[in-house]
Design an enzyme around this catalytic site. Sequence first.
Site, mmCIF file in Angstrom:
data_model
loop_
_atom_site.group_PDB
_atom_site.id
_atom_site.type_symbol
_atom_site.label_atom_id
_atom_site.label_comp_id
_atom_site.label_asym_id
_atom_site.label_seq_id
_atom_site.Cartn_x
_atom_site.Cartn_y
_atom_site.Cartn_z
ATOM 1 N N SER A 1 55.110 57.709 23.265
ATOM 2 C CA SER A 1 54.510 56.979 23.902
ATOM 3 C C SER A 1 53.538 57.609 23.681
ATOM 4 O O SER A 1 52.872 57.025 22.495
ATOM 5 C CB SER A 1 54.820 57.567 25.592
ATOM 6 O OG SER A 1 54.137 56.652 26.264
ATOM 7 N N HIS B 1 61.022 52.764 28.328
ATOM 8 C CA HIS B 1 59.754 53.432 27.709
ATOM 9 C C HIS B 1 60.680 54.649 27.295
ATOM 10 O O HIS B 1 61.609 55.166 28.610
ATOM 11 C CB HIS B 1 58.608 53.350 28.832
ATOM 12 C CG HIS B 1 57.697 54.486 27.950
ATOM 13 N ND1 HIS B 1 57.288 54.008 26.757
ATOM 14 C CD2 HIS B 1 57.356 55.533 28.042
ATOM 15 C CE1 HIS B 1 56.239 54.687 26.459
ATOM 16 N NE2 HIS B 1 55.852 55.425 27.613
ATOM 17 N N GLU C 1 60.531 46.939 26.846
ATOM 18 C CA GLU C 1 59.533 47.938 27.204
ATOM 19 C C GLU C 1 57.732 47.138 27.075
ATOM 20 O O GLU C 1 58.295 46.354 26.177
ATOM 21 C CB GLU C 1 59.462 49.389 26.550
ATOM 22 C CG GLU C 1 59.595 49.696 25.368
ATOM 23 C CD GLU C 1 59.527 51.056 24.836
ATOM 24 O OE1 GLU C 1 58.436 52.187 24.875
ATOM 25 O OE2 GLU C 1 60.926 51.515 24.815
#
Length: 231
Positions: free
Chosen positions: A80, A204, A174
């Site tokens: 991320s 995610h 995502e």
Amino acid sequence: MAGRVVLYLHGGGYVIGSPRSHRHLAAAIASAGAANALLLDYRLAPEHPFPAAVDDAVAAYRWLLDQGIAPSHTVIAGDSAGGGLTVATLLALRDASVPLPTGGVCISPWVDLTCSAASYRTKAEADPIVKSGPIEEMARAYLGDRDRRTPLASPVFADLRGLPPLLIHVGSDEVLLDDAVQLSERAKAAGVAATLEVWDRMIHVWHWFLPMLEEAESAVSGIGRFIRSKT
């Protein structure tokens, strides 16, 4: 200190997350790669906005070199925001003429803090984790009034030439799908050996859900193979 090392940069939008929240994932990746792991507790926004996270990651990599770890035995990885930070760290090291690690792993990377790609809209209902409101707030907390296209914050806008091979994982469901796709495309256009894997129906950072999720185990195993092949 000797052998393979993974410098792991946790996710959390630059405002949350810690070694505690990501210890199990970093450990699994290191184990799969037959490596040791350094899981960095980098400073978080809004108390420590950009470029604090980049500065901390660069300092951690320099520390590894000072301990005698060879760049050829080192990989930087993250998920991320940590995936974006992985690329930003590689860029900062390159620009400072520091010997680069042998690879980078970007899991569901957040590399465009303008949050403007089409998948932010088209995947909004499918993605249960990344939402437009909170991610916008995270971008503001990290960058303040700075340009959202700042290369070391949004490395999809950077000159990526000279970076080591990248392995990029992203789920088809995502919001950050287009971030990953664009990173891969721009890296390849810059001559970087980038491998993009889009995992069907994954969300995610599905890797985080191991050992509950079989696909997480498979993805981590693939990252391990990448680490071993590069180091």
